[in-house]
Each structure stands twice: as structure tokens, then as C-alpha cells.
Design an enzyme around this catalytic site. Structure first.
Site, PDB file in Angstrom:
ATOM      1  N   ASP A 165      -9.083 -14.837   6.423  1.00 36.12           N
ATOM      2  CA  ASP A 165     -10.440 -14.314   6.583  1.00 36.12           C
ATOM      3  C   ASP A 165     -10.464 -12.809   6.335  1.00 36.12           C
ATOM      4  O   ASP A 165     -11.361 -12.286   5.671  1.00 36.12           O
ATOM      5  CB  ASP A 165     -10.980 -14.615   7.997  1.00 36.12           C
ATOM      6  CG  ASP A 165     -11.245 -16.108   8.185  1.00 36.12           C
ATOM      7  OD1 ASP A 165     -11.231 -16.840   7.167  1.00 36.12           O
ATOM      8  OD2 ASP A 165     -11.445 -16.543   9.334  1.00 36.12           O
ATOM      9  N   GLU A 172      14.277   3.304 -16.596  1.00 37.24           N
ATOM     10  CA  GLU A 172      12.816   3.506 -16.631  1.00 37.24           C
ATOM     11  C   GLU A 172      12.480   4.751 -17.471  1.00 37.24           C
ATOM     12  O   GLU A 172      11.557   4.720 -18.283  1.00 37.24           O
ATOM     13  CB  GLU A 172      12.294   3.751 -15.203  1.00 37.24           C
ATOM     14  CG  GLU A 172      11.801   2.534 -14.478  1.00 37.24           C
ATOM     15  CD  GLU A 172      11.177   2.908 -13.128  1.00 37.24           C
ATOM     16  OE1 GLU A 172      10.438   2.082 -12.606  1.00 37.24           O
ATOM     17  OE2 GLU A 172      11.433   4.014 -12.601  1.00 37.24           O
ATOM     18  N   GLU A 197       3.863   2.112  -8.743  1.00 36.69           N
ATOM     19  CA  GLU A 197       4.632   2.247  -7.498  1.00 36.69           C
ATOM     20  C   GLU A 197       3.742   2.079  -6.277  1.00 36.69           C
ATOM     21  O   GLU A 197       4.153   1.521  -5.263  1.00 36.69           O
ATOM     22  CB  GLU A 197       5.356   3.603  -7.463  1.00 36.69           C
ATOM     23  CG  GLU A 197       6.466   3.677  -8.497  1.00 36.69           C
ATOM     24  CD  GLU A 197       7.304   4.942  -8.423  1.00 36.69           C
ATOM     25  OE1 GLU A 197       7.008   5.813  -7.579  1.00 36.69           O
ATOM     26  OE2 GLU A 197       8.253   5.052  -9.220  1.00 36.69           O
TER      27      GLU A 197
END
Ligand code: HEM
Length: 496
Positions: A219, A276, A304
Site C-alpha cells: 500500500d 567503468e 549510483e
């Protein structure tokens, strides 16, 4: 009277248990951490062997430990937010591997399943795992665990105290501790006005996307999704039966348990960061800070701070969205098909690729992830927003204790690792008629001996006119130990 199958068919409401006796027996007999993660930042995981113990002695140990385990109901009643972290006292869980069940002899039957019966080390070929000789020397290479005790708390000293009590008690039982894996959740504050978020060691928000099967969590999430532009394109609602099964040894009509995967995954953070950077240079020449961030997001599928790559930079917001799909990105131009989160939750890609009537094939393997980082926390900047160890990032002895609950090891974890993460055809070229190039394996967790399967196609659809490039990404996550367990009902543990 609601039977177990009926309870497991709809998200469970724990607040309704106050007036529903069936729900109350179910929640009081189920162990903590399954319906909802314990959320504590500190944990200890003790792996035990029962070698040399008689079945009666093992049963006595299990009964004694069962008396101290936390039920789902107790966890939910006691949970409280002690900003910014979750608290509510200790959470203690107990798990048995197939070896552990066998050590109980006539006192228990073995939960079903080929993978469970075989154990993780024996499933090496299915999973593409390294040989056991390359697992951690201490605890993992020689012995195979019969049981796991998980102790979690918001305060490290409280975990240590619990651990010391359990260690001295175990001394007199005949069981031996193979290894203790401490968990320490690292956090990072991405915005000055927001709570810190749990991150894994490469620096990305982790644990954000979860299947929800507790009504109250669902919910809350649905309220948040209603405020997102895309709404609930990907539904977080799952049936509890995808994660919880009847306990074959349970002593109440509602006794249930769950299969549990534990994998110690070491992360070479320095290697990953350098890769990276190299990827950013290969894609963008002299990358801006934003382009560097985007290169990493093309590996993970989220920035990130958790923002999904499939959304634009301008769509970054405080709350990390999770109702998105890849429907607007059928060619992998915004978020590559190979990105870790697209490989491990394709959110409707299979349905589209194979023209299926519904999302069942996309949703069936989803697990309830409950991992925690291990190893020394990485040093942070004064405001806690950035890591302060450039060039000195850890390469060994830290990573992720990957943990997940599911109703079937084969259909959940093994399917995800084998048929999605390790499968170079998944999902971008599942349909040969589409004539697409290979997707490659998951760059974060994909395991393959074939270098070509680590080559990925990068198309920066966020930058107009960008040309696709094929580039390789090494493996910086290494399996150092692990096992399959079952989290039995408390009625079994307490009366075996
Ligand atoms: C999501 C990292 C291992 C399955 C994520 C996310 C990160 C991440 C940063 C995004 C945050 C989120 O959506 O919750 C890692 C790292 C791992 C690792 C660094 C190893 C060291 C695994 C393994 C599996 C897995 C072994 C399963 C075989 C998933 C799934 C998601 C996810 C299912 C959610 C995707 C979604 O629902 O969109 N992981 N992960 N991860 N990961 Fe991993």
C-alpha cells in the site's frame, strides 16, 4: 478457516492478524526476514557443521535454537524506524541445508527439490560457478554447512554480544562453527535533505527493487507510485506463494517456510571502478562527470543514486522510482539489454520479445532479496556523499553477502543466474527473427568462460546521433562460498 494456500494467494496483511486467528498462527509460525527484510545494519551469519553428532543431539540443538528465533509477527510488531535506520531489537533466524536435514535422521523429512538436495557446490556447472578450490580457504573450502544462524541488530555491539552467547552455548552441543560472516550495511547520503541509502561496495543504491507481498508495504509503495509519471507500469505486487511454501515438517496447519540462497560474492572495487572509467573513455572520449556516471549506469541499469537509466537525467528525483518498464526502450537504446537490473528483472521484455499474452515469464523468477555488504566500510567524504578512497579501493575481502528467499531454487535463483545473467542471448536476441546482435552476459554477475560473451553493445540513446560501440567488461564479482538452505517453520524448530 483460511488454509495456508489461501493465505499465500494474496499479499499478507500483518495488521489484520490482530483480529484474524489463522493469519496470526501463520505469522507466529513463520520466521522473520522472509515477508520483509530485517533491515538492521549489522548482522552475523554463523555456519555450522553437525559432523559426528547423533540425530538426537542435532534435534536437541535445533529445538534450543528454535526457542530463540524471531517470528515474522514479532519482527513486524517490534519494527520501528530509528531514523535513519530500521531498529526494533534483535532478529534471529535459523536455516538448515540438505545435509543438516539428513543429520536429523528420522526426526525430519527433506524439503523437496533437486537443487536443494544436491547443495550449491554440486550445482557448479548449472550456475557457471568457479571450482570450490577457489572459494575462501577459511570455512568454505573444506567443510559444507549443515545449518546457518543469522543474528541481526541495529547496533554492532548487540550483534557481538548475541554472537558470544551463541558461541559459548554451541561449545557444549557438539556442533562446530565452520565460519562466521559478519554483515555491515554501508550507507551513502545522496542528497543533503534525504536519509542515507544502503549501497553495495561499487557505490550503487541496492535493495531498492523488491517484490512486495506484505500488504502494508505494498500500500505504501502504491501511494508513492501514484505520484510517479509512469505510475505502476511494473507492478510490485506478488503472491506470497512465489516466496513461501508449506513446511513439510511443520506442526501447525499454517506452518510455512522458504528456500534460501546464501552467496558470498567478493567485489574487486578498484578493478570495477577502473573498468567503468575505461568504458566512459571508450564511449565518450574525454567524458564529463555526467557521462562517466552514465557509463557506470550502462553496466548496472541505474545511476549510483538509484535513478533508473531508462529515465532521463532530468527525471532524477528524491524518491527512487521503481514502477518503470522498458516498454519505451525496445531496442536497448536508453538502458542496454545487458545492464544488471535489466538482465535480472526484464520487466516485460520477454513478453514483448516473444509476443506472450502476459508478464508471467518475466515475473516468475523474481526473488525476495535480503543481502548485506561485508568487509570494512569504504571511507567516505565528510558529508557522507562520496567515497574517499580513490586509488585505494578494496580488491579483496569485501563484497556482498547475497541472500534471497524463494519458493523454488530452480525457478528463482538458478533460473536468474543461469538463464538470464549467464545467457548471452538474453533478452535482446531471444527472438532470432528480430536479427539482433548478442546481448552478452550480465557485466556484474554473469559467469562465462568465453571472453566474447563479455562483449556488450552500447548505444547511447540519450545522446542524439551516438553510434553503437561493442566493448568488453571484465568480471569483478567472485564467488567465495555459499549454500542452499531452507528456513523452516518455528513449530518444527521448537518441537523436532
Ligand atoms: C538489483 C548490485 C548480485 C539480482 C541490483 C542493483 C544493484 C545491484 C546496484 C540495483 C538496486 C535495486 O534495484 O535494488 C549487485 C551487486 C552484486 C549483485 C554488486 C554482486 C556483488 C546479484 C545476484 C543476483 C542479483 C547474485 C541474482 C542472481 C538482482 C535483482 C535486482 C538487482 C533481481 C533487482 C532488479 C529490478 O528489480 O529491477 N543489484 N547485485 N544481484 N539485483 Fe543485483
Amino acid at each position: 478457516m483460511a488454509d495456508l494456500a489461501a493465505i499465500l494467494d494474496e499479499p499478507v496483511s500483518w495488521t489484520a492478524a490482530a483480529t484474524d486467528a489463522d493469519l496470526r498462527t501463520f505469522l507466529s509460525d513463520l520466521q522473520a526476514n522472509i515477508l520483509k527484510g530485517h533491515g538492521r545494519s549489522h548482522a552475523a551469519h554463523l555456519f555450522l557443521t553437525f559432523d559426528g553428532m547423533a540425530p538426537g543431539a542435532v534435534a536437541a540443538l535445533v529445538r534450543a535454537m528454535g526457542a530463540h528465533c524471531t517470528s515474522a509477527y514479532a519482527q513486524l510488531l517490534r519494527n520501528r524506524r530509528n531514523p535513519p535506520y530500521l531498529d526494533g531489537g534483535p532478529v534471529r533466524c535459523f536455516f538448515l541445508s540438505a545435509r543438516g536435514y539428513r543429520a536429523l535422521g528420522p526426526h525430519a523429512g527433506l524439503p523437496a527439490g533437486e537443487a536443494f538436495a544436491a547443495g550449491m557446490a554440486a550445482r557448479r556447472e548449472v550456475l557457471g560457478d568457479p571450482e570450490r578450490a577457489r572459494w575462501d580457504r577459511v570455512g568454505w573450502r573444506d567443510g559444507e554447512p549443515d545449518a546457518l544462524i543469522l543474528l541481526a541488530n541495529a547496533h554492532p555491539a548487540a550483534v557481538t554480544e548475541d554472537l558470544e552467547i551463541i558461541e559459548s552455548w554451541l561449545n557444549g552441543t557438539g556442533a562446530r562453527i565452520l565460519v562466521i560472516e559478519r554483515g555491515l550495511q554501508q550507507h551513502r547520503r545522496f542528497r543533503p535533505d534525504a536519509d542515507p541509502e544502503g549501497v553495495e561496495h561499487f557505490g550503487y543504491v541496492d535493495g531498492r527493487s523488491q517484490p512486495l507481498f506484505l500488504r502494508e508495504d505494498l500500500d505504501r509503495e502504491r501511494q508513492a507510485l501514484a505520484a510517479e509519471p509512469g505510475g505502476e507500469a511494473w507492478s510490485p505486487a506478488f503472491k506470497p506463494s512465489q516466496f513461501i511454501v508449506a513446511d513439510p515438517n511443520g506442526r501447525t496447519p499454517h506452518a510455512a517456510g522458504s528456500y534460501f540462497v546464501f552467496r558470498k560474492l567478493e567485489q574487486d572495487v578498484r578493478g570495477f571502478n577502473a573498468a567503468e572509467d575505461a568504458l566512459a573513455r571508450a564511449l565518450f572520449g574525454k567524458p564529463t562527470a555526467q557521462q562517466s556516471d552514465r557509463a557506470g549506469a550502462m553496466v548496472v541499469g541505474r545511476f549510483e543514486d538509484g535513478t533508473p537509466l531508462t529515465l532521463h537525467d532530468g527525471e532524477r528525483r528524491q524518491a527512487v522510482p521503481n514502477g518503470f518498464t522498458y516498454a519505451d526502450d525496445p531496442k536497448g537504446a536508453k538502458c542496454p539489454f545487458h545492464a544488471h537490473i535489466r538482465k535480472t528483472n526484464p520487466r516485460g521484455d520477454i513478453r514483448r520479445e516473444l509476443k506472450l499474452p502476459d508478464d508471467a515469464a518475466d515475473r516468475a523468477p523474481i526473488m525476495a532479496r535480503r543481502g548485506i555488504t561485508y568487509g570494512a566500510p569504504r571511507p567516505m567524504s565528510a558529508d557522507g556523499s562520496e567515497f574517499a578512497d580513490a586509488g585505494r579501493e578494496p580488491q579483496h575481502d569485501s563484497g556482498l553477502l547475497f541472500m534471497a528467499y524463494m519458493a523454488s531454487l530452480e525457478a528463482g535463483f538458478e533460473f536468474t543466474q543461469r538463464s538470464w545473467a549467464n545467457n548471452p542471448s538474453f533478452v535482446g536476441n531471444l527472438n532470432p527473427a528480430a536479427g539482433r546482435p548478442s546481448t552478452g552476459v550480465d557485466p556484474v554477475i554473469g559467469q562465462t568462460a568465453t571472453a566474447a560473451e563479455r562483449a556488450h553493445r552500447y548505444l547511447d540513446g540519450h545522446t542524439p546521433g551516438a553510434v553503437p560501440k561493442t566493448l568488453s567488461f571484465e568480471n569483478f564479482v567472485h564467488l567465495k562460498g555459499g549454500e542452499y538452505f531452507f528456513a523452516p517453520s518455528l513449530s518444527f524448530l521448537r518441537s523436532v
